[in-house]
Design an enzyme around this catalytic site. Structure first.
Site, short mmCIF file in Angstrom:
data_model
loop_
_atom_site.label_atom_id
_atom_site.label_comp_id
_atom_site.label_asym_id
_atom_site.label_seq_id
_atom_site.Cartn_x
_atom_site.Cartn_y
_atom_site.Cartn_z
N ASP A 38 0.78 -1.25 0.00
CA ASP A 38 0.00 0.00 0.00
C ASP A 38 0.81 1.30 0.00
O ASP A 38 1.78 1.42 0.76
CB ASP A 38 -0.85 0.08 1.27
CG ASP A 38 -1.52 -1.21 1.64
OD1 ASP A 38 -1.44 -2.17 0.88
OD2 ASP A 38 -2.13 -1.25 2.72
N GLN A 54 4.15 0.55 2.18
CA GLN A 54 4.35 -0.69 2.90
C GLN A 54 5.49 -1.44 2.22
O GLN A 54 5.46 -1.68 1.00
CB GLN A 54 3.07 -1.53 2.88
CG GLN A 54 1.96 -0.95 3.73
CD GLN A 54 2.24 -1.14 5.21
OE1 GLN A 54 2.05 -2.21 5.76
NE2 GLN A 54 2.69 -0.09 5.88
N TRP A 62 5.63 -10.46 1.09
CA TRP A 62 5.11 -9.66 2.21
C TRP A 62 5.71 -10.19 3.52
O TRP A 62 5.87 -11.40 3.71
CB TRP A 62 3.58 -9.77 2.24
CG TRP A 62 2.98 -8.86 3.28
CD1 TRP A 62 2.61 -7.57 3.12
CD2 TRP A 62 2.70 -9.19 4.66
NE1 TRP A 62 2.12 -7.06 4.31
CE2 TRP A 62 2.17 -8.03 5.27
CE3 TRP A 62 2.87 -10.34 5.43
CZ2 TRP A 62 1.78 -8.00 6.61
CZ3 TRP A 62 2.49 -10.30 6.78
CH2 TRP A 62 1.95 -9.14 7.35
N SER A 98 -0.31 0.24 7.46
CA SER A 98 -0.66 1.43 6.67
C SER A 98 -1.20 2.58 7.51
O SER A 98 -1.76 2.37 8.59
CB SER A 98 -1.70 1.05 5.61
OG SER A 98 -1.04 0.35 4.58
C1 FRU Z 1 -3.82 -3.74 2.71
C2 FRU Z 1 -3.20 -4.11 4.05
C3 FRU Z 1 -3.57 -3.10 5.12
C4 FRU Z 1 -2.45 -3.24 6.11
C5 FRU Z 1 -1.27 -3.49 5.21
C6 FRU Z 1 -0.24 -4.40 5.78
O1 FRU Z 1 -3.12 -4.26 1.62
O2 FRU Z 1 -3.58 -5.41 4.42
O3 FRU Z 1 -4.83 -3.31 5.69
O4 FRU Z 1 -2.28 -2.09 6.89
O5 FRU Z 1 -1.78 -4.05 4.01
O6 FRU Z 1 0.85 -4.48 4.93
#
Ligand code: FRU
Length: 490
Positions: A38, A54, A62, A98
Site C-alpha cells: 500500500d 508498505q 510480504w 498502513s
Molecule cells: C492492505 C493491508 C492493510 C495493512 C497493510 C499491511 O493491503 O492489508 O490493511 O495495513 O496491508 O501491509
C-alpha cells in the site's frame, strides 16, 4: 529505531545488487528491492511530495512491514529516501502497517499508522492486536514514534489503516475494521490535537455479508459530495465487476461533521483491473485530489522468485467527480513531462480482421487513440500489446458487451484471465493506455473507467498495434508517446 532501520537499509542494498530488471518499472514507483504494497502517508510537506509505502526490505514477499519512502518536487521525478519507519516498539513489533500523514498545527509532519502485534507472537493464526499509533517528523525523512493513540476497541477484531484530515479545528480519522460479527465497517474518530481521539460513529457497514473486513478507507470531499473509498475483503462479484480476491469500491454521498454519511450511490468500481488495491489520496496545494494505488496481488507474482523485487504503484491520478456521481481518474497533468518523444499517426481505418502497428516497441509507451463509433462496424477492436498472432495482451472495446476488456489470456507469465469495465458508448471511444515493463493501465474516455493490470511478457520485444474484428474500425486519431524514467538516478 536506528538499529532496525540500519538492518533494513542493508538488506535492501544487498537485494538490489542482484535485482533483475527484466520487469522493473520505468515510470511507476517501486521499491529499490524487496516487497512493496500500500501507498502510505501521501502528502506535500515543506514543498516536497512524499509517498511512503508498505515495504518488506528483506525479500520480495510480504513480511513485517516497514515504511519505504520516495519524494518528489514535481510529482513525476522521484528520489529514493531512506526507509522511514521499521517495527521497533512494543505496539508495532510485528509491523508498521498502513496509515496517513498530515501537517500538524506546529508545522511538523504527523503520521497516524497501525501498529501490528501478533497475538501468538508469530503469525495471524490467533489474530493480531492492532492499534493506531502516532509518529512525528521535522523533515519527512526521520521519524520519532509517539506510541499508541487509539487502542483497539473491545468489540473489534481487526482495526487498521487510519486516514486523517482536518476540518475547522477538528481532526478526523476513518479506520477500517472487522467487527465482532465479522462484518467490515468504517469507524470515524475525532480529535482536537491528533493525540487524544474520541469515537464518533460507524460511518459505513458492508451490505454484502461475505465482507468480513474493510481495509484502507479513504474519505474525501470531491465537489460538494463525500466519497468513501474502501477495500473490501471477502466480497462476492457483482456481475462483471469486483472480480479480484479483494476489491476496491467507492460510495458517493453527503456528510457533515457530527452527522451520518448518507450514501447516494451503491458500491461502484474505482478501477476494474486485476491489480489495483489499497489506494490512498491526498490534496495537493493547488486543491487537486491525487491518488495512487498498489499494483500487486495476493497470488504469486513472476518477480517474486528470482527478481528481488515485487509490487509497484499506479501512476499518480487526479480524481474528479462527474455530475453522475461517478469518480473519474486520469494521470496527473505532470505526467506529460516524462514524454521523451511523440509520434502522431493521424486518422486511419483498420480493415476487417486486419491490424496496424502503432509502435515497434512497447518499452514505456503512452498511447492515446480515438475511435469514431458512428462509422466503426467492428464488434471488437482495440490495441494488441505483444507480438500479433503470438503472445499478446489486448485492450479492446467489445461492442456486444459494451465493455472495454483487458485480456491477458495469452499475455505472458503470471496470472491470466481478463477484466472489463462498462463504458457509455457515444459517438466516439477514447483509450489512453500506459504500457510499462510489468503493467498496462487503461483510461477510458478521460477516466470514465480505468483498468490496471500486471502483464509480464516472456519477451521484451513487443510492439503495439490496433486491430479490428468482424468489421472495420475508424480511428480518428492516434498518438504514441515514449515515456522516460521517473527515478532521479535515471
Ligand atoms: C492492505 C493491508 C492493510 C495493512 C497493510 C499491511 O493491503 O492489508 O490493511 O495495513 O496491508 O501491509
Amino acid at each position: 529505531m536506528r538499529d532496525e532501520l540500519h538492518k533494513a537499509e542493508s538488506a535492501v542494498h544487498e537485494l538490489s545488487a542482484t535485482r533483475l530488471d527484466r520487469y522493473y518499472p520505468r515510470f511507476h514507483i517501486a521499491a529499490e528491492a524487496g516487497w512493496l504494497n500500500d501507498p502510505n502517508g501521501m502528502c506535500c510537506f515543506q514543498g516536497r511530495y512524499h509517498v511512503y509505502f508498505q515495504h518488506h526490505p528483506f525479500s520480495a514477499r510480504w513480511g513485517s512491514p516497514h515504511w519505504g519512502h520516495v519524494s518528489s518536487d514535481d510529482l513525476v521525478t522521484w528520489r529514493r529516501e531512506p526507509i522511514a519507519m521499521a517495527p521497533s516498539i512494543p505496539a508495532d513489533v510485528d509491523g508498521v502497517y498502513s496509515g496517513s500523514a498530515v501537517v500538524d498545527d506546529d508545522g511538523t509532519l504527523a503520521v497516524l499508522y497501525t501498529g501490528n502485534v501478533w497475538r501468538n507472537g508469530t503469525d495471524n493464526d490467533e489474530g493480531a492486536r492492532q492499534t493506531q499509533c502516532l509518529a512525528v517528523s521535522a523533515d519527512g525523512v526521520e521519524f520519532e514514534k509517539k506510541g499508541i493513540v487509539i487502542d483497539c476497541p473491545a468489540d473489534v477484531i481487526d482495526f487498521r489503516d487510519p486516514k486523517v484530515w482536518k476540518d475547522g479545528d477538528t481532526w478526523y480519522q476513518v479506520v477500517g475494521i472487522r467487527s465482532l460479527d465479522n462484518i467490515g465497517e468504517v469507524l470515524l474518530y475525532t480529535s482536537p490535537d491528533l493525540r487524544s481521539w474520541e469515537f464518533d460513529r460507524v460511518i459505513y457497514r458492508a451490505d454484502d455479508p461475505g465482507v468480513y473486513m474493510i481495509e484502507c478507507p479513504d474519505f474525501i470531499r470531491l465537489g460538494d459530495k463525500w466519497v468513501l473509498i474502501i477495500c473490501l475483503m471477502g466480497m462476492s462479484p457483482i456481475g462483471h465487476d469486483f472480480r479480484n480476491q479483494h476489491n476496491v469500491g467507492y460510495v458517493v454521498g453527503t456528510w457533515s461533521p457530527g452527522e451520518d454519511f448518507v450514501p447516494e450511490t451503491g458500491l461502484r468500481v474505482l478501477d476494474g483491473g486485476a491489480n489495483f488495491y489499497a489506494p490512498q489520496s491526498f490534496e495537493a496545494p493547488d486543491g487537486r485530489r491525487i491518488l495512487t494505488g498498489w499494483m500487486g496481488s495476493f497470488l504469486s507474482i513472476p518477480t517474486q522468485d528470482d527478481d528481488g523485487w515485487c509490487g509497484q504503484m499506479t501512476v499518480l491520478r487526479e480524481l474528479t467527480l462527474g455530475d453522475d456521481n461517478a469518480v473519474r481518474m486520469v494521470p496527473v497533468a505532470e505526467f506529460a513531462r516524462l514524454h521523451t518523444a511523440q509520434h502522431d499517426l493521424g486518422g486511419f481505418t483498420v480493415d476487417e480482421n486486419e491490424s496496424r502497428t502503432l509502435s515497434d516497441s512497447a518499452d514505456g509507451r503512452d498511447v492515446e487513440i480515438e475511435f469514431d463509433l458512428t462509422s466503426t462496424t467492428a464488434t471488437r477492436f482495440g490495441l494488441s500489446i505483444g507480438t500479433p498472432g503470438g503472445e499478446e495482451a489486448t485492450v479492446a472495446f467489445d461492442a456486444q458487451l459494451g465493455r472495454v476488456v483487458l485480456d491477458k489470456h495469452n499475455g505472458g507469465l503470471g496470472e491470466r484471465g481478463y477484466r472489463s469495465v462498462a463504458v457509455t458508448a457515444g459517438d466516439s471511444l477514447r483509450l489512453r493506455v500506459l504500457v510499462d515493463k510489468p503493467s498496462v493501465e487503461v483510461f477510458v474516455n478521460e477516466g470514465e473507467a480505468v483498468l490496471s493490470s500486471f502483464v509480464f511478457p516472456s519477451s521484451p520485444d513487443r510492439s503495439i498495434s490496433v486491430f479490428a474484428e468482424t468489421g472495420h474500425a475508424s480511428v480518428t486519431g492516434a498518438v504514441v508517446r515514449e515515456v522516460g524514467s521517473i527515478y532521479e538516478e535515471g
